[in-house]
Design a protein around this motif. Sequence first.
Motif, PDB file in Angstrom:
ATOM      1  N   LEU A  66      39.369  42.553  43.710  1.00 33.20           N
ATOM      2  CA  LEU A  66      39.140  43.264  45.286  1.00 33.20           C
ATOM      3  C   LEU A  66      40.456  42.748  45.948  1.00 33.20           C
ATOM      4  O   LEU A  66      40.936  43.737  46.631  1.00 33.20           O
ATOM      5  CB  LEU A  66      37.680  42.912  46.020  1.00 33.20           C
ATOM      6  CG  LEU A  66      37.469  43.418  47.347  1.00 33.20           C
ATOM      7  CD1 LEU A  66      37.311  44.927  47.204  1.00 33.20           C
ATOM      8  CD2 LEU A  66      36.409  42.838  47.766  1.00 33.20           C
ATOM      9  N   ARG A  67      40.640  41.860  46.151  1.00 32.61           N
ATOM     10  CA  ARG A  67      41.955  41.140  46.556  1.00 32.61           C
ATOM     11  C   ARG A  67      43.085  41.783  46.098  1.00 32.61           C
ATOM     12  O   ARG A  67      44.028  42.280  46.832  1.00 32.61           O
ATOM     13  CB  ARG A  67      42.074  39.594  46.558  1.00 32.61           C
ATOM     14  CG  ARG A  67      40.945  38.722  47.344  1.00 32.61           C
ATOM     15  CD  ARG A  67      41.330  37.476  47.153  1.00 32.61           C
ATOM     16  NE  ARG A  67      42.993  37.086  47.516  1.00 32.61           N
ATOM     17  CZ  ARG A  67      43.101  35.798  47.276  1.00 32.61           C
ATOM     18  NH1 ARG A  67      42.579  34.882  46.766  1.00 32.61           N
ATOM     19  NH2 ARG A  67      44.478  35.545  47.640  1.00 32.61           N
ATOM     20  N   SER A  68      43.046  42.102  44.878  1.00 30.65           N
ATOM     21  CA  SER A  68      44.586  42.781  44.418  1.00 30.65           C
ATOM     22  C   SER A  68      44.445  44.286  44.589  1.00 30.65           C
ATOM     23  O   SER A  68      45.280  44.904  44.681  1.00 30.65           O
ATOM     24  CB  SER A  68      44.457  42.526  42.778  1.00 30.65           C
ATOM     25  OG  SER A  68      43.273  43.099  42.247  1.00 30.65           O
ATOM     26  N   GLY A  69      43.211  44.788  45.068  1.00 29.20           N
ATOM     27  CA  GLY A  69      43.119  46.151  45.258  1.00 29.20           C
ATOM     28  C   GLY A  69      42.745  47.042  44.064  1.00 29.20           C
ATOM     29  O   GLY A  69      42.334  48.187  44.305  1.00 29.20           O
ATOM     30  N   GLU A  70      42.754  46.326  42.957  1.00 31.00           N
ATOM     31  CA  GLU A  70      42.536  47.229  41.780  1.00 31.00           C
ATOM     32  C   GLU A  70      41.049  47.577  41.524  1.00 31.00           C
ATOM     33  O   GLU A  70      40.624  48.809  41.118  1.00 31.00           O
ATOM     34  CB  GLU A  70      42.530  46.217  40.527  1.00 31.00           C
ATOM     35  CG  GLU A  70      42.347  46.940  39.181  1.00 31.00           C
ATOM     36  CD  GLU A  70      42.483  46.065  37.928  1.00 31.00           C
ATOM     37  OE1 GLU A  70      42.340  46.388  36.822  1.00 31.00           O
ATOM     38  OE2 GLU A  70      42.580  44.690  38.326  1.00 31.00           O
ATOM     39  N   LEU A  71      40.297  46.832  42.189  1.00 38.41           N
ATOM     40  CA  LEU A  71      38.619  47.431  42.051  1.00 38.41           C
ATOM     41  C   LEU A  71      38.456  48.384  43.004  1.00 38.41           C
ATOM     42  O   LEU A  71      37.766  49.303  42.565  1.00 38.41           O
ATOM     43  CB  LEU A  71      37.909  45.934  42.490  1.00 38.41           C
ATOM     44  CG  LEU A  71      36.318  46.375  42.564  1.00 38.41           C
ATOM     45  CD1 LEU A  71      35.770  46.756  41.361  1.00 38.41           C
ATOM     46  CD2 LEU A  71      35.609  45.130  43.112  1.00 38.41           C
ATOM     47  N   VAL A  72      38.950  48.284  44.202  1.00 35.82           N
ATOM     48  CA  VAL A  72      38.559  49.248  45.182  1.00 35.82           C
ATOM     49  C   VAL A  72      39.319  50.958  44.625  1.00 35.82           C
ATOM     50  O   VAL A  72      38.704  51.996  44.646  1.00 35.82           O
ATOM     51  CB  VAL A  72      39.299  49.329  46.759  1.00 35.82           C
ATOM     52  CG1 VAL A  72      39.186  50.425  47.500  1.00 35.82           C
ATOM     53  CG2 VAL A  72      38.696  48.103  47.205  1.00 35.82           C
TER      54      VAL A  72
END
Length: 275
Positions: A66-72
Amino acid sequence: MSIQATPAALSRFQEHRLFRLASGARGWVLPVALLLLWQALAQGGLIAVNVLPAPSAVALAGWESLRSGELVQNMWVSTLRALAGLAVGGLIGFGLGIANGLSRAVNDVTDTTLQMVRNVPHLALIPLVILWFGIGEESKLFLVALGVFFPIYINTLHGVRSVDPQLIEMARAYEMSSGALFRRVILPGALPSIFVGLRFALGIMWLTLIVAETIAAESGLGHMAMQAREFLLVDVVVLAILIYALLGKLADIITQFGERAALRWHPAFQKEGAR
């Protein structure tokens, strides 16, 4: 003149809200218990980390993703694919279900062919679909649309045919036009079956998308899980599976809200709201 609620009415309203909250919470008791059991077994060493990581490890992997933005990004891509396939397949299934339910001639021409296609597992078409469309968005859209088409079609057809004939005869006796007859009698009478088909289609939608994204995709939750598998990141694979489950549950909850709103006139939903 202002109208004030009586204490008895306020008490009934509060009891109703508490009942609804308690009813909704009961459904989460078993999932939470399973998560706690899973965590305890993992911490106790009864489940190997490389087989099934603990929920805490999965949550940590989700936080990092989530922090890396990959999940979103992957969730957004998968959700758009699912909704696009649902819109295409659902609208076609709904239209054909209405047409075949209202017209015997249309049903005689199309239903036999549709039933033959229905008996072909749509996931078995993946190799052929890849040859047709490659691994682009078209292949996922086609598979999801095909998967959701038949539940909505069959339940819409059943709903239209299950409308009480006496209500139709009464409407015709009052010289109601065909459009008004459909809007006020046939469609409302078919809505319970249509919503059953929609809820069933939502499950097939996510199932189809999972398979399609793990086989032919360059983005999405399924693609994220396949990349994690190549690097033996079991926690990310489990994370993707859990997110699919949560998205499916969220879609079902939204459908239930729509069902209750659209069927407030139905005796079954009136009883449910009066509890």
